[in-house]
Design a protein around this motif. Structure first.
Motif, short mmCIF file in Angstrom:
data_model
loop_
_atom_site.label_atom_id
_atom_site.label_comp_id
_atom_site.label_asym_id
_atom_site.label_seq_id
_atom_site.Cartn_x
_atom_site.Cartn_y
_atom_site.Cartn_z
N ALA A 126 43.97 27.98 62.94
CA ALA A 126 43.48 28.59 63.81
C ALA A 126 43.08 30.23 63.64
O ALA A 126 42.13 30.65 63.80
CB ALA A 126 44.39 28.65 65.20
N VAL A 127 44.13 30.81 62.79
CA VAL A 127 43.85 32.02 62.24
C VAL A 127 42.81 32.18 61.35
O VAL A 127 41.83 33.10 61.66
CB VAL A 127 44.99 32.79 61.87
CG1 VAL A 127 45.02 34.17 61.35
CG2 VAL A 127 46.17 32.77 62.81
N GLU A 128 42.58 31.10 60.75
CA GLU A 128 41.66 31.20 59.49
C GLU A 128 40.04 31.24 60.23
O GLU A 128 38.95 31.53 59.91
CB GLU A 128 41.77 29.89 58.57
CG GLU A 128 42.84 29.93 57.68
CD GLU A 128 42.93 31.07 56.67
OE1 GLU A 128 42.21 32.28 56.82
OE2 GLU A 128 44.13 30.96 56.13
N GLN A 129 40.07 30.19 61.55
CA GLN A 129 39.15 30.00 62.18
C GLN A 129 38.51 31.12 62.70
O GLN A 129 37.42 31.98 62.63
CB GLN A 129 39.12 29.11 63.43
CG GLN A 129 37.89 28.79 64.23
CD GLN A 129 36.88 27.99 63.54
OE1 GLN A 129 36.87 27.24 63.06
NE2 GLN A 129 35.70 28.50 63.91
N GLU A 130 39.49 32.21 63.25
CA GLU A 130 39.15 33.47 63.90
C GLU A 130 38.46 34.47 63.15
O GLU A 130 37.70 35.28 62.93
CB GLU A 130 40.61 34.20 64.55
CG GLU A 130 40.92 33.38 65.88
CD GLU A 130 42.25 33.87 66.16
OE1 GLU A 130 42.55 35.13 65.82
OE2 GLU A 130 42.99 33.24 66.94
N HIS A 131 39.20 34.26 61.57
CA HIS A 131 38.51 35.08 60.47
C HIS A 131 37.15 34.76 60.19
O HIS A 131 36.47 35.65 60.07
CB HIS A 131 39.37 34.94 59.17
CG HIS A 131 40.64 35.47 59.11
ND1 HIS A 131 41.46 35.27 58.31
CD2 HIS A 131 41.46 36.13 60.21
CE1 HIS A 131 42.72 35.95 58.70
NE2 HIS A 131 42.66 36.38 59.71
N ALA A 132 36.83 33.49 60.11
CA ALA A 132 35.34 33.21 60.03
C ALA A 132 34.40 33.71 61.15
O ALA A 132 33.36 34.09 60.75
CB ALA A 132 35.42 31.51 60.06
N MET A 133 35.01 33.50 62.29
CA MET A 133 34.05 34.09 63.46
C MET A 133 33.83 35.30 63.35
O MET A 133 32.85 35.82 63.54
CB MET A 133 34.84 33.55 64.68
CG MET A 133 34.94 32.25 64.97
SD MET A 133 36.05 31.56 66.48
CE MET A 133 35.37 32.43 67.76
N ASP A 134 35.06 36.20 62.97
CA ASP A 134 34.83 37.97 62.70
C ASP A 134 33.78 37.96 61.68
O ASP A 134 32.96 38.91 61.91
CB ASP A 134 36.16 38.36 62.29
CG ASP A 134 37.19 38.25 63.35
OD1 ASP A 134 36.84 38.05 64.47
OD2 ASP A 134 38.28 38.40 63.06
#
Length: 141
Positions: A126-134
């Motif tokens: 979930a955190v990796e997905q947030e990083h990609a979105m950023d």
């Protein structure tokens, strides 16, 4: 995809661990050399990303130890660039790779009835997905 053994899963988690180390170092270097007013917001975000990647490494090291393995200290060489956009593209490539790996790793953990590990991996995912979105937002994608 064949059901992995616990030993194979530990080996794969150690590769993931090494890549988390790399991400931490790469983000730290990139935020330090990123230049220009238009990159100030993402520069601050990269500091947070580096800290979160270190937290992922800690989780993985603990899980590897719990499973009877020895957490690695080896890591691939971080990617660098003198170009701001290329740096962010490198970071996004790493995040997309991590997302793909952790989706597979969750399935592997569940196949071995390691539901506690699968939950930890979902949290990282979930955190990796947030990083990609950023990063996609910073790159205008």
């Amino acid at each position: 995809m064949a059901k992995p053994t616990k030993e194979k899963l530990i080996e794969l988690l150690n590769k993931d661990l090494g890549l988390e180390y790399t991400a931490c170092v790469q983000y730290t270097q990139h935020q330090g050399v990123l230049k220009g007013a238009m990159f100030q917001t993402i520069q601050k975000e990269l500091v947070i990303h580096a800290q979160e990647e270190l937290a992922h490494a800690t989780i993985l090291a603990n899980q590897i130890d719990y499973l009877g393995g020895v957490p690695t200290v080896a890591m691939p060489v971080p990617k660098t660039s003198a170009d701001n956009v290329e740096m962010l593209e490198q970071d996004l490539e790493g995040e997309n790779d991590a997302i793909a790996r952790y989706i597979v790793r969750v399935k592997q953990a569940e196949e071995l009835n390691l539901y506690h590990l699968a939950q930890q991996l979902r949290t990282i995912l979930a955190v990796e997905q947030e990083h990609a979105m950023d990063l996609e937002q910073a790159l205008g994608k």
